[in-house]
Design a protein around this motif. Structure first.
Motif, PDB file in Angstrom:
ATOM      1  N   LYS A 161     -17.986  11.811 -15.733  1.00  0.00           N
ATOM      2  CA  LYS A 161     -16.999  12.864 -15.484  1.00  0.00           C
ATOM      3  C   LYS A 161     -16.481  12.819 -14.051  1.00  0.00           C
ATOM      4  O   LYS A 161     -15.446  13.435 -13.756  1.00  0.00           O
ATOM      5  CB  LYS A 161     -17.601  14.238 -15.785  1.00  0.00           C
ATOM      6  N   LEU A 162     -17.184  12.100 -13.157  1.00  0.00           N
ATOM      7  CA  LEU A 162     -16.742  11.989 -11.763  1.00  0.00           C
ATOM      8  C   LEU A 162     -15.852  10.769 -11.532  1.00  0.00           C
ATOM      9  O   LEU A 162     -15.353  10.574 -10.431  1.00  0.00           O
ATOM     10  CB  LEU A 162     -17.956  11.902 -10.830  1.00  0.00           C
ATOM     11  N   TRP A 163     -15.653   9.952 -12.554  1.00  0.00           N
ATOM     12  CA  TRP A 163     -14.903   8.708 -12.389  1.00  0.00           C
ATOM     13  C   TRP A 163     -13.428   8.854 -12.752  1.00  0.00           C
ATOM     14  O   TRP A 163     -12.722   7.860 -12.905  1.00  0.00           O
ATOM     15  CB  TRP A 163     -15.514   7.610 -13.255  1.00  0.00           C
ATOM     16  N   LYS A 164     -12.958  10.095 -12.889  1.00  0.00           N
ATOM     17  CA  LYS A 164     -11.580  10.317 -13.333  1.00  0.00           C
ATOM     18  C   LYS A 164     -10.702  10.947 -12.261  1.00  0.00           C
ATOM     19  O   LYS A 164      -9.532  11.232 -12.498  1.00  0.00           O
ATOM     20  CB  LYS A 164     -11.580  11.213 -14.584  1.00  0.00           C
ATOM     21  N   ASN A 165     -11.281  11.151 -11.073  1.00  0.00           N
ATOM     22  CA  ASN A 165     -10.536  11.770  -9.987  1.00  0.00           C
ATOM     23  C   ASN A 165     -10.949  11.109  -8.670  1.00  0.00           C
ATOM     24  O   ASN A 165     -12.130  10.894  -8.422  1.00  0.00           O
ATOM     25  CB  ASN A 165     -10.827  13.278  -9.939  1.00  0.00           C
ATOM     26  N   ALA A 166      -9.965  10.777  -7.836  1.00  0.00           N
ATOM     27  CA  ALA A 166     -10.238  10.000  -6.618  1.00  0.00           C
ATOM     28  C   ALA A 166     -11.244  10.689  -5.701  1.00  0.00           C
ATOM     29  O   ALA A 166     -12.184  10.055  -5.205  1.00  0.00           O
ATOM     30  CB  ALA A 166      -8.928   9.742  -5.873  1.00  0.00           C
ATOM     31  N   GLU A 167     -11.071  11.986  -5.446  1.00  0.00           N
ATOM     32  CA  GLU A 167     -11.991  12.695  -4.556  1.00  0.00           C
ATOM     33  C   GLU A 167     -13.422  12.648  -5.095  1.00  0.00           C
ATOM     34  O   GLU A 167     -14.382  12.430  -4.340  1.00  0.00           O
ATOM     35  CB  GLU A 167     -11.542  14.151  -4.395  1.00  0.00           C
ATOM     36  N   GLU A 168     -13.568  12.840  -6.400  1.00  0.00           N
ATOM     37  CA  GLU A 168     -14.903  12.838  -6.996  1.00  0.00           C
ATOM     38  C   GLU A 168     -15.479  11.421  -7.056  1.00  0.00           C
ATOM     39  O   GLU A 168     -16.695  11.239  -6.984  1.00  0.00           O
ATOM     40  CB  GLU A 168     -14.840  13.471  -8.381  1.00  0.00           C
ATOM     41  N   ILE A 169     -14.609  10.427  -7.173  1.00  0.00           N
ATOM     42  CA  ILE A 169     -15.066   9.034  -7.143  1.00  0.00           C
ATOM     43  C   ILE A 169     -15.696   8.712  -5.783  1.00  0.00           C
ATOM     44  O   ILE A 169     -16.781   8.121  -5.706  1.00  0.00           O
ATOM     45  CB  ILE A 169     -13.896   8.080  -7.443  1.00  0.00           C
ATOM     46  N   PHE A 170     -15.036   9.135  -4.695  1.00  0.00           N
ATOM     47  CA  PHE A 170     -15.587   8.873  -3.365  1.00  0.00           C
ATOM     48  C   PHE A 170     -16.873   9.671  -3.136  1.00  0.00           C
ATOM     49  O   PHE A 170     -17.804   9.189  -2.471  1.00  0.00           O
ATOM     50  CB  PHE A 170     -14.549   9.185  -2.288  1.00  0.00           C
ATOM     51  N   PHE A 171     -16.943  10.874  -3.684  1.00  0.00           N
ATOM     52  CA  PHE A 171     -18.183  11.661  -3.607  1.00  0.00           C
ATOM     53  C   PHE A 171     -19.314  10.915  -4.322  1.00  0.00           C
ATOM     54  O   PHE A 171     -20.448  10.836  -3.825  1.00  0.00           O
ATOM     55  CB  PHE A 171     -17.968  13.038  -4.228  1.00  0.00           C
ATOM     56  N   TRP A 172     -19.012  10.353  -5.490  1.00  0.00           N
ATOM     57  CA  TRP A 172     -20.015   9.597  -6.254  1.00  0.00           C
ATOM     58  C   TRP A 172     -20.487   8.398  -5.452  1.00  0.00           C
ATOM     59  O   TRP A 172     -21.686   8.098  -5.408  1.00  0.00           O
ATOM     60  CB  TRP A 172     -19.420   9.154  -7.588  1.00  0.00           C
ATOM     61  N   PHE A 173     -19.557   7.694  -4.808  1.00  0.00           N
ATOM     62  CA  PHE A 173     -19.933   6.527  -4.001  1.00  0.00           C
ATOM     63  C   PHE A 173     -20.860   6.918  -2.850  1.00  0.00           C
ATOM     64  O   PHE A 173     -21.856   6.239  -2.579  1.00  0.00           O
ATOM     65  CB  PHE A 173     -18.684   5.827  -3.453  1.00  0.00           C
ATOM     66  N   LYS A 174     -20.548   8.015  -2.175  1.00  0.00           N
ATOM     67  CA  LYS A 174     -21.413   8.454  -1.071  1.00  0.00           C
ATOM     68  C   LYS A 174     -22.827   8.734  -1.573  1.00  0.00           C
ATOM     69  O   LYS A 174     -23.819   8.350  -0.948  1.00  0.00           O
ATOM     70  CB  LYS A 174     -20.829   9.710  -0.411  1.00  0.00           C
ATOM     71  N   THR A 175     -22.918   9.391  -2.709  1.00  0.00           N
ATOM     72  CA  THR A 175     -24.226   9.712  -3.281  1.00  0.00           C
ATOM     73  C   THR A 175     -25.000   8.445  -3.640  1.00  0.00           C
ATOM     74  O   THR A 175     -26.196   8.319  -3.338  1.00  0.00           O
ATOM     75  CB  THR A 175     -24.054  10.587  -4.539  1.00  0.00           C
ATOM     76  N   LYS A 176     -24.312   7.499  -4.269  1.00  0.00           N
ATOM     77  CA  LYS A 176     -24.987   6.281  -4.723  1.00  0.00           C
ATOM     78  C   LYS A 176     -25.402   5.374  -3.568  1.00  0.00           C
ATOM     79  O   LYS A 176     -26.475   4.757  -3.599  1.00  0.00           O
ATOM     80  CB  LYS A 176     -24.096   5.522  -5.714  1.00  0.00           C
ATOM     81  N   PHE A 177     -24.553   5.279  -2.548  1.00  0.00           N
ATOM     82  CA  PHE A 177     -24.936   4.477  -1.385  1.00  0.00           C
ATOM     83  C   PHE A 177     -26.173   5.075  -0.711  1.00  0.00           C
ATOM     84  O   PHE A 177     -27.079   4.346  -0.264  1.00  0.00           O
ATOM     85  CB  PHE A 177     -23.781   4.386  -0.385  1.00  0.00           C
ATOM     86  N   GLN A 178     -26.228   6.393  -0.654  1.00  0.00           N
ATOM     87  CA  GLN A 178     -27.391   7.053  -0.051  1.00  0.00           C
ATOM     88  C   GLN A 178     -28.655   6.745  -0.867  1.00  0.00           C
ATOM     89  O   GLN A 178     -29.713   6.439  -0.298  1.00  0.00           O
ATOM     90  CB  GLN A 178     -27.163   8.557   0.034  1.00  0.00           C
ATOM     91  N   GLU A 179     -28.548   6.807  -2.206  1.00  0.00           N
ATOM     92  CA  GLU A 179     -29.703   6.524  -3.063  1.00  0.00           C
ATOM     93  C   GLU A 179     -30.159   5.077  -2.910  1.00  0.00           C
ATOM     94  O   GLU A 179     -31.364   4.799  -2.795  1.00  0.00           O
ATOM     95  CB  GLU A 179     -29.341   6.800  -4.525  1.00  0.00           C
ATOM     96  N   VAL A 180     -29.198   4.152  -2.901  1.00  0.00           N
ATOM     97  CA  VAL A 180     -29.545   2.728  -2.803  1.00  0.00           C
ATOM     98  C   VAL A 180     -30.156   2.406  -1.447  1.00  0.00           C
ATOM     99  O   VAL A 180     -31.189   1.731  -1.359  1.00  0.00           O
ATOM    100  CB  VAL A 180     -28.290   1.855  -3.059  1.00  0.00           C
ATOM    101  N   PHE A 181     -29.529   2.894  -0.378  1.00  0.00           N
ATOM    102  CA  PHE A 181     -30.048   2.607   0.964  1.00  0.00           C
ATOM    103  C   PHE A 181     -31.436   3.214   1.158  1.00  0.00           C
ATOM    104  O   PHE A 181     -32.322   2.597   1.757  1.00  0.00           O
ATOM    105  CB  PHE A 181     -29.099   3.128   2.038  1.00  0.00           C
ATOM    106  N   THR A 182     -31.629   4.431   0.670  1.00  0.00           N
ATOM    107  CA  THR A 182     -32.939   5.083   0.777  1.00  0.00           C
ATOM    108  C   THR A 182     -34.001   4.270   0.049  1.00  0.00           C
ATOM    109  O   THR A 182     -35.107   4.048   0.556  1.00  0.00           O
ATOM    110  CB  THR A 182     -32.883   6.506   0.202  1.00  0.00           C
TER     111      THR A 182
END
Length: 509
Positions: free
Chosen positions: A367-388
């Motif tokens: 549901k977050l992959w259909k809007n640009a702002e939410e897509i970038f929010f998703w990326f920030k979350t995932k990069f944080q999870e991966v880096f951690t």
């Protein structure tokens, strides 16, 4: 709001008898039967004036009237509106009247004493069914011609369409919300298919609707009569579809009061504006002439250099900068480009880590992959999870040779022929040197690391209730007995005991 179930069949009554007119006006509940009485006239001349003003779907007219008879009126109506349903009413069961009515193409001939009670209700029901059938056939024909013109782009198809649709029209494009294409290339996502009956059939009841078609790659194109407020119409229709199918739609008003030729030209010009839906969060209307800047450039090398530092703060700042640049300019091409770059990086890191606790894709993420702002929010979350996760696994502290050995193991552990020599050759080191280096940095030899990766994957499959005969080939073993022995040696219990104890613990918790 347009409520499709409330759209009525516009009906005109013409009779020189005042009692008959008043009866039709006051004694029949037209709306309950699906009809709307748009006007009543007392002679043929006034009837023609009312017809020209209202363009009704159905005309119920007396045969004999002063000034202009019902037969004369019907001939005039047939010249300008062949699809209008004409019903004659008369006090006389006259064969010549019936014959003339049939020659004109009247749908029915009703005696006035038959205009009361259940018998007349059946007549009206027959009229309603015929009207709906004709409307559906006409729309199917228009849809076929419109499809042909869109598909062939030929002058002949367009000329034919202009011949059957000679007036000026409005055009609306409907586009369902959908994930950004880049995500569909990396994750097992199946786009929800809109129900065409929900999108196209409800609109067929609209008094403005002419036809609607599903285009090849641009959503649903609706051709409407001129005079409709396209923005209001689009908002109401998007809301209607959302209530019926829980599907969010975007409306793009292509044009108002244009010839069919100009309408299709404007559609060809503006149909790509549907991709602006990724920059709309709450507004379902996209104006086709809005500006779009696609001249932005990003340097892949610089971005990857920042990502490879595994610095959460620096990466968040980078994402914020890119989000502002892309969203402020509605740059769809750049949104796709940066999403593809980010996803490629994240998926690769997930493979490198092979950590059960790291889940890059969850169904709710869609549901977050259909809007640009939410897509970038998703990326920030995932990069944080991966880096951690990488920091916690100390992956970023290993030497390049050990990192490469781990990557190779995680990419090839399914291969039952994978061995220490192959892994060492891949890193450019001899077996002894690689074993010493891995033991010093990770506490495990190459073989132990390979075994750990395979058994960790096996644990995931065991808890998914897969059969052991299906599991062992999926984790690089050729023999069930050998797999079970290795599993027991590593975990201190058999695979079935592991499944039972883990599920029991989850139940207690």
């Amino acid at each position: 709001m347009i409520l499709w179930s409330e759209v009525m069949i516009k009906t005109l009554i013409i009779d020189d008898n005042k009692i008959i007119r008043e009866y039709f006006q006051t004694m029949i509940d037209w709306e309950a039967r699906g009809f709307s009485l748009c006007a009543v006239a007392n002679n043929g001349i006034m009837g023609w004036q009312e017809f020209s003003r209202h363009r009704p779907d159905v005309v119920i007219t007396d045969v004999q009237m002063p000034g202009m008879s019902g037969l004369e009126l019907s001939r005039k109506i047939r010249e300008v509106s062949p699809d209008t349903l004409i019903i004659f009413i008369s006090s006389y069961d006259n064969f010549n009247y019936v014959k003339d009515a049939l020659e004109i193409g009247a749908f029915d001939y009703i005696l006035k004493h038959e205009t009361k009670g259940e018998k007349f209700d059946k007549k009206l029901e027959r009229i309603r069914l015929e009207f709906e059938s004709r409307t559906q056939r006409r729309q199917h024909y228009y849809e076929g011609q419109l499809h042909l013109a869109l598909a062939s782009h030929s002058a002949g198809a367009l000329s034919k369409l202009e011949e059957i649709l000679p007036n000026r029209y409005s055009m609306l494009l409907l586009e369902p919300a959908s994930i950004l294409p880049a995500f569909g290339r990396y994750f097992p996502y199946q786009e929800e298919e809109p129900c065409e009956d929900v999108i196209l059939k409800p609109t067929n009841a609209s008094p403005y609707m002419i036809c609607g078609v599903h285009t090849e790659d641009s959503g649903y194109l609706l051709l409407l009569k001129s005079g409709v407020d396209l923005t209001d119409f689009a908002k109401d229709l998007c809301q209607q579809i959302f209530y019926q199918q829980k599907l969010y739609m975007y409306g793009i008003p292509i044009c108002e009061r244009e010839t069919i030729s100009n309408s299709l030209s404007l559609f060809e010009k503006y149909h790509t504006c549907t991709r602006r839906k990724y920059f709309r969060k709450y507004d379902c209307i996209i104006l086709p002439f809005e500006s779009e800047n696609t001249g932005n450039i990003i340097e892949h090398g610089e971005i990857l250099e920042t990502l490879n530092r595994l610095d959460i703060r620096k990466t968040s700042e980078l994402i914020d900068h890119l989000a502002y640049m892309i969203c402020s300019s509605c740059d769809y091409d750049l949104l796709c480009e940066i999403s593809d770059l980010f996803l490629s990086f994240l998926v690769q890191k997930e493979k490198d880590l092979c950590d059960q606790s790291l889940v890059l894709y969850k169904e709710d993420d869609q549901k977050l992959w259909k809007n640009a702002e939410e897509i970038f929010f998703w990326f920030k979350t995932k990069f944080q999870e991966v880096f951690t996760c990488m920091h916690e696994n100390h992956f970023d502290t290993y030497s390049k040779q050990v990192q490469e050995a781990i990557r190779y193991i995680r990419r090839n552990y399914l291969n039952d022929c994978l061995n220490v020599k192959e892994i060492a050759d891949h890193t450019g080191m001899n077996i002894d040197h690689l074993n010493r280096l891995m033991k010093a940095e990770t506490g495990m030899t190459v073989v132990k690391w390979l075994t750990t990766v395979r058994i960790d994957k096996a644990k995931q499959l065991i808890l998914k209730n897969k059969k052991l005969t299906e599991i062992y080939p999926e984790v690089g073993y050729t023999n069930l007995s050998y797999f079970s022995n290795v599993f027991k040696k590593v975990c201190g219990m058999t695979p079935l005991e592991y499944r039972r104890k883990t599920l029991e613990k989850e139940t207690i918790d």
